[in-house]
Design a protein around this motif. Structure first.
Motif, mmCIF file in Angstrom:
data_model
loop_
_atom_site.group_PDB
_atom_site.id
_atom_site.type_symbol
_atom_site.label_atom_id
_atom_site.label_comp_id
_atom_site.label_asym_id
_atom_site.label_seq_id
_atom_site.Cartn_x
_atom_site.Cartn_y
_atom_site.Cartn_z
ATOM 1 N N SER A 198 0.776 -1.196 0.011
ATOM 2 C CA SER A 198 0.005 -0.054 -0.022
ATOM 3 C C SER A 198 0.908 1.242 0.044
ATOM 4 C CB SER A 198 -0.758 -0.071 1.149
ATOM 5 O OG SER A 198 -1.863 0.940 1.186
ATOM 6 N N THR A 199 0.360 2.477 0.230
ATOM 7 C CA THR A 199 1.079 3.725 0.307
ATOM 8 C C THR A 199 0.921 4.364 1.813
ATOM 9 O OG1 THR A 199 -0.514 5.000 -0.685
ATOM 10 C CG2 THR A 199 1.188 4.013 -2.136
ATOM 11 N N PHE A 200 1.674 5.039 2.166
ATOM 12 C CA PHE A 200 1.336 5.946 3.363
ATOM 13 C C PHE A 200 0.306 6.903 3.041
ATOM 14 C CE2 PHE A 200 6.103 5.622 4.840
ATOM 15 C CZ PHE A 200 5.922 4.245 5.300
ATOM 16 N N GLY A 201 0.012 7.528 1.871
ATOM 17 C CA GLY A 201 -1.011 8.331 1.752
ATOM 18 C C GLY A 201 -2.456 7.562 1.757
ATOM 19 N N GLN A 202 -2.420 6.307 0.998
ATOM 20 C CA GLN A 202 -3.736 5.412 1.054
ATOM 21 C C GLN A 202 -4.115 5.145 2.743
ATOM 22 O OE1 GLN A 202 -3.838 2.066 -1.456
ATOM 23 N NE2 GLN A 202 -5.420 0.980 -0.173
ATOM 24 N N GLU A 203 -3.336 4.742 3.480
ATOM 25 C CA GLU A 203 -3.402 4.538 4.948
ATOM 26 C C GLU A 203 -3.781 5.688 5.713
ATOM 27 O OE1 GLU A 203 -3.707 1.302 5.464
ATOM 28 O OE2 GLU A 203 -3.311 1.256 3.283
ATOM 29 N N ARG A 204 -3.025 6.968 5.431
ATOM 30 C CA ARG A 204 -3.659 8.057 6.132
ATOM 31 C C ARG A 204 -5.006 8.417 5.761
ATOM 32 N NH1 ARG A 204 -0.069 13.257 4.652
ATOM 33 N NH2 ARG A 204 -1.731 14.068 5.984
ATOM 34 N N GLN A 205 -5.455 8.184 4.549
ATOM 35 C CA GLN A 205 -6.878 8.453 4.178
ATOM 36 C C GLN A 205 -7.952 7.403 4.837
ATOM 37 O OE1 GLN A 205 -6.669 8.667 -0.207
ATOM 38 N NE2 GLN A 205 -7.512 10.762 -0.004
ATOM 39 N N ALA A 206 -7.563 5.809 4.768
ATOM 40 C CA ALA A 206 -8.492 5.084 4.829
ATOM 41 C C ALA A 206 -8.486 3.936 6.046
ATOM 42 C CB ALA A 206 -8.765 4.355 3.683
ATOM 43 N N ASN A 207 -7.099 3.988 6.606
ATOM 44 C CA ASN A 207 -6.769 3.188 7.555
ATOM 45 C C ASN A 207 -7.802 3.202 9.017
ATOM 46 O OD1 ASN A 207 -5.615 1.653 9.745
ATOM 47 N ND2 ASN A 207 -3.880 1.077 8.226
ATOM 48 N N PRO A 208 -8.561 2.395 9.241
ATOM 49 C CA PRO A 208 -9.417 2.640 10.497
ATOM 50 C C PRO A 208 -8.704 2.875 11.798
ATOM 51 C CG PRO A 208 -9.544 0.180 9.614
ATOM 52 C CD PRO A 208 -8.852 0.943 8.915
ATOM 53 N N VAL A 210 -5.416 4.464 12.017
ATOM 54 C CA VAL A 210 -4.299 5.598 11.871
ATOM 55 C C VAL A 210 -4.630 6.581 11.007
ATOM 56 C CG1 VAL A 210 -2.411 4.144 12.991
ATOM 57 C CG2 VAL A 210 -2.698 4.220 10.600
ATOM 58 N N ALA A 211 -5.797 6.753 10.395
ATOM 59 C CA ALA A 211 -6.032 7.712 9.515
ATOM 60 C C ALA A 211 -6.086 9.046 9.953
ATOM 61 C CB ALA A 211 -7.615 7.348 8.889
ATOM 62 N N ASP A 212 -5.779 9.964 9.200
ATOM 63 C CA ASP A 212 -5.759 11.513 9.439
ATOM 64 C C ASP A 212 -7.087 11.934 10.315
ATOM 65 O OD1 ASP A 212 -3.255 11.785 8.567
ATOM 66 O OD2 ASP A 212 -3.764 13.166 6.813
ATOM 67 N N SER A 213 -8.159 11.485 9.695
ATOM 68 C CA SER A 213 -9.618 11.908 10.472
ATOM 69 C C SER A 213 -9.783 11.582 11.820
ATOM 70 C CB SER A 213 -10.694 11.261 9.931
ATOM 71 O OG SER A 213 -10.398 9.889 9.396
ATOM 72 N N LEU A 214 -9.229 10.459 12.218
ATOM 73 C CA LEU A 214 -9.124 9.896 13.667
ATOM 74 C C LEU A 214 -8.348 10.784 14.811
ATOM 75 C CD1 LEU A 214 -8.678 5.964 13.139
ATOM 76 C CD2 LEU A 214 -10.915 7.360 13.320
ATOM 77 N N HIS A 215 -7.405 11.557 14.105
ATOM 78 C CA HIS A 215 -6.363 12.249 14.951
ATOM 79 C C HIS A 215 -6.314 13.874 14.776
ATOM 80 C CE1 HIS A 215 -4.247 8.526 16.191
ATOM 81 N NE2 HIS A 215 -4.750 7.878 14.817
ATOM 82 N N GLU A 216 -7.399 14.199 14.315
ATOM 83 C CA GLU A 216 -7.532 15.683 13.900
ATOM 84 C C GLU A 216 -7.953 16.495 15.310
ATOM 85 O OE1 GLU A 216 -10.724 15.916 10.912
ATOM 86 O OE2 GLU A 216 -9.009 15.734 9.315
#
Length: 216
Positions: A198-208, A210-216
Motif C-alpha cells: 500500500s502507500t502511506f497516503g492511502q493509509e492516512r486516508q482510509a486506515n481505520p 491511523v487515518a488523519d480523520s481519527l487524529h484531527e
C-alpha cells in the motif's frame, strides 16, 4: 541507481520475505527470512543476485527463524533489529517449539540497528527508523530515492500490527506510524510483513486505526 525487490511469502503465516537487489552491483539483502529457505534462495537465483547480508525488521519467529541458517550457509552477516528485541531472539527455540516451526537456535545479529543508522545493499542505502509498538525493537527500512519502505508488522493495508505480545505497546505503535512513517511522504509504497503493499497516503486516508480523520 535503483533496486529490484522480489517478495517471497514464507512460513504458514505467509510472511513477506523480500529479496532486495541493487541493480548497479547485483548485490542483495534478504529481508525477514522466516523460513522456506529453498524458496528464498530460488528467488535470489532468479534475480541473479549475490546475497551480502540478512536484515531484520523485528525478532518474531515468522520474520527471523531462518536467519542464522542463511548466515552460516551463505557466510553473510545479520543486521537488525534494534537491541530491544533481544529477548525475542533468546526465546526463539521455545517460540518455534510452541508454534510447530522447525527447530531454531537462539542467535545474536552481527549488528544491532538504531534510529538514524543506515544499511547498505550494494551501492544502495536504506535508512533505518526505530518504530516500537508491535515489538520494542522493531525497525523499518526506507529507500528514500525510490520511495519504498519495508515496514515489517508495524503497518498493513487497512490495519496495524498487534500489540498484545510481550512488551507490545499500542500508543507507541500509533506514534511510530503517525510521527515517524507518515511524514516520509504519501507517495511512499510500503511492503508490509503480511498481505498486499500500500502507500502511506492511502493509509492516512482510509486506515481505520491511523487515518488523519481519527487524529484531527
Amino acid at each position: 541507481m535503483s533496486i529490484q525487490c522480489t517478495i517471497v511469502p514464507v512460513t504458514p503465516y505467509q510472511q513477506n520475505c523480500s529479496v532486495v537487489r541493487c541493480e548497479d552491483t547485483g548485490r542483495a539483502a534478504i529481508v525477514d527470512p522466516g523460513g522456506d529457505i529453498e524458496k528464498i534462495l530460488e528467488a535470489v537465483q532468479q534475480l541473479d543476485a549475490k546475497v551480502e547480508k540478512v536484515i531484520l525488521t523485528h525478532a518474531h519467529l515468522d520474520h527471523c527463524a531462518a536467519s542464522d541458517v542463511l548466515r552460516q550457509q551463505l557466510g553473510v552477516p545479520i543486521e537488525g533489529p534494534h537491541a530491544e528485541d533481544n529477548f525475542w531472539l533468546e526465546g526463539l527455540p521455545e517460540a518455534c517449539k510452541m508454534s510447530g516451526f522447525p527447530m531454531t537456535e537462539a542467535f545474536t545479529p552481527d549488528r544491532w540497528l538504531n534510529q538514524g543508522d543506515t544499511v547498505t545493499v550494494g551501492a544502495q542505502v536504506l535508512k533505518v527508523i526505530h518504530c516500537p509498538g508491535h515489538t520494542p525493537g522493531h525497525v523499518v527500512f526506507v529507500h528514500e530515492s525510490q520511495k519504498v519502505a519495508w515496514v515489517g508488522d508495524v503497518l498493513f493495508q487497512g490495519s496495524i500490527g498487534r500489540t498484545d505480545f510481550p512488551r507490545g505497546n499500542h500508543a507507541d505503535l500509533i506514534s511510530s506510524i503517525r510521527d515517524k512513517l507518515f511524514p516520509l511522504g504519501d507517495d511512499i509504497t510500503f511492503i508490509p510483513g503480511h498481505g498486499p503493499t500500500s502507500t502511506f497516503g492511502q493509509e492516512r486516508q482510509a486506515n481505520p486505526y491511523v487515518a488523519d480523520s481519527l487524529h484531527e
